[in-house]
Design a protein around this motif. Structure first.
Motif, PDB file in Angstrom:
ATOM      1  N   ARG A   1       0.822  -1.216   0.000  1.00 37.29           N
ATOM      2  CA  ARG A   1       0.000   0.000   0.000  1.00 37.29           C
ATOM      3  C   ARG A   1       0.855   1.265   0.000  1.00 37.29           C
ATOM      4  N   ARG A   2       2.098   1.142   0.416  1.00 32.92           N
ATOM      5  CA  ARG A   2       2.987   2.325   0.440  1.00 32.92           C
ATOM      6  C   ARG A   2       3.581   2.632  -0.929  1.00 32.92           C
ATOM      7  N   PHE A   3       3.399   1.736  -1.867  1.00 31.83           N
ATOM      8  CA  PHE A   3       3.948   1.921  -3.206  1.00 31.83           C
ATOM      9  C   PHE A   3       2.849   2.119  -4.232  1.00 31.83           C
ATOM     10  N   ASN A   4       3.146   2.903  -5.242  1.00 30.98           N
ATOM     11  CA  ASN A   4       2.354   2.892  -6.453  1.00 30.98           C
ATOM     12  C   ASN A   4       3.089   1.976  -7.423  1.00 30.98           C
ATOM     13  N   THR A   5       2.407   0.942  -7.914  1.00 31.10           N
ATOM     14  CA  THR A   5       3.057  -0.088  -8.711  1.00 31.10           C
ATOM     15  C   THR A   5       2.873   0.174 -10.197  1.00 31.10           C
TER      16      THR A   5
END
Length: 381
Positions: free
Chosen positions: A236-240
């Motif tokens: 959730r802490r990353f934009n993939t």
């Protein structure tokens, strides 16, 4: 390659910036060294808004990656060949407070893109944590100089900064390679750092707060062995952004030809265009075996256990050029690439040999223009 002087020991200066130049003795300069002239010209012509801490605007970063023409007619070489929208999404993500995760199968240029993004945004791609099964938590957070620790106790002088801590203090891009190869508890040490933009140092009753411009680019794949799944909290802490394999054969041929030409110049090998037909043949073999289908769609094939990525195609062609240069006439030919292709395909000697022999006898043999390639592969098989 720029024309300045390199640091003799190749070390990063104490101020955290990458070495400014790379002499001819450096085998692989950092992106910010190799393309220093392009980055300087882009900065000179870049009149668009720049996020805090960025050396270039998002538009200029995208132009640096995908290539283009500057107002004075200067051509910027493409560093990545692929969908423009994916690059725009990646750059826009880094302009927010979100970290970026580049996800894809091996050989989709994840590391290549992360390095060039860091070079264009921060001017330094060396703030890097390499993920392995043995990566300790100290590599992500911080460690200690134990001689000072024993002599003085916990102190700022005894603290050993991790690349991420340095990036936070200086408002720069940090890179984490092969995130999914790191143990789960080490991965999760990133959660507070990414969500709070703060790294607590309880031993000193202190914390490091990230300066504006700090962000993280991580790479990961889920195809190799030894992968540790990311927790949902960390994801959730990353934009993939998922990087695909090259869409068309022409794109993949261009990628391989460009990279081989760059590597060939560094190694003083013959120019890649002299063997463009062999590059096209290597790419065709890899694409057909990856897809399990011939290019004309008429014959179904078994796929080998390996990934047969674009990166592996580059390696096969580069090795072939070395053979042609040192044991041939300098022109890339079928016998020069045959051994590399067979080695790339036969990752599992038992099952992959059956796949390869079937492809060789049912596809390659029936292509008259591939007769030399068929004979060369039969020799090394």
């Amino acid at each position: 390659m720029d024309n300045g002087t390199a640091l003799d020991n190749g070390a990063v200066p104490d101020n955290g910036t990458a070495p400014e130049t790379a002499g001819d003795e450096v085998l692989r300069p950092h992106a910010e060294q190799q393309y220093a002239a392009e980055l300087a010209l882009l900065a000179e012509h870049d009149d668009r808004p720049r996020p805090p801490g960025w050396r270039l605007s998002p538009w200029a970063v995208t132009t640096y990656l995908l290539g283009g023409e500057l107002p004075d007619g200067t051509e910027v070489s493409p560093k990545y060949i692929g969908p423009r929208r994916l690059v725009e999404v990646a750059v826009a993500t880094l302009a927010t407070d979100r970290a970026l995760l580049l996800l894809g199968v091996p050989g989709t240029a994840k590391t290549w893109m992360s390095e060039h993004l860091a070079a264009a945004i921060s001017g330094d791609s060396t703030l890097l944590v390499q993920g392995t099964a043995g990566t300790p938590e100290e590599a992500v957070r911080y460690g200690w100089n134990y001689a000072r620790l024993l002599a003085e106790g916990p102190s700022e002088r005894a603290l050993v900064e991790s690349p991420l801590m340095r990036a936070m203090r200086r408002g720069m891009v940090a890179r984490v390679e092969e995130l999914t190869r790191m143990p789960g508890d080490v991965q999760d040490s990133l959660i507070t750092l990414l969500s709070e933009k703060t790294l607590p140092v309880p031993e000193l009753n202190a914390e490091v707060q990230a300066r504006r411009g700090f962000t993280v680019i991580a790479t990961a794949n889920d195809r190799d062995r030894g992968v540790n799944e990311l927790s949902s909290a960390l994801r959730r802490r990353f934009n993939t952004v998922v990087l695909p394999l090259p869409e068309s054969e022409a794109d993949e041929v261009e990628i391989v030809a460009r990279r081989v030409a760059q590597l060939g110049r560094a190694l003083e090998l013959p120019e890649a265009p002299a063997g463009l037909e062999e590059i096209r043949r290597v790419v065709t073999v890899f694409r057909e075996l990856r897809a399990g289908l011939t290019g004309d769609g008429r014959t179904k094939l078994k796929s080998p256990s390996g990934t047969l990525s674009t990166a592996e195609a580059i390696s096969v062609v580069t090795s072939g050029l070395a053979l042609a240069a040192h044991f041939g006439d300098g022109v890339l030919r079928a016998p020069d690439v045959a051994g590399g292709i067979v080695g790339a395909v036969l990752q599992d000697p038992a099952s992959d040999r059956v796949v390869w022999q079937e492809y060789l006898e049912t596809v390659v043999r029936d292509r008259p223009e591939w007769a030399d390639f068929y004979r060369a592969c039969r020799e090394v098989s």
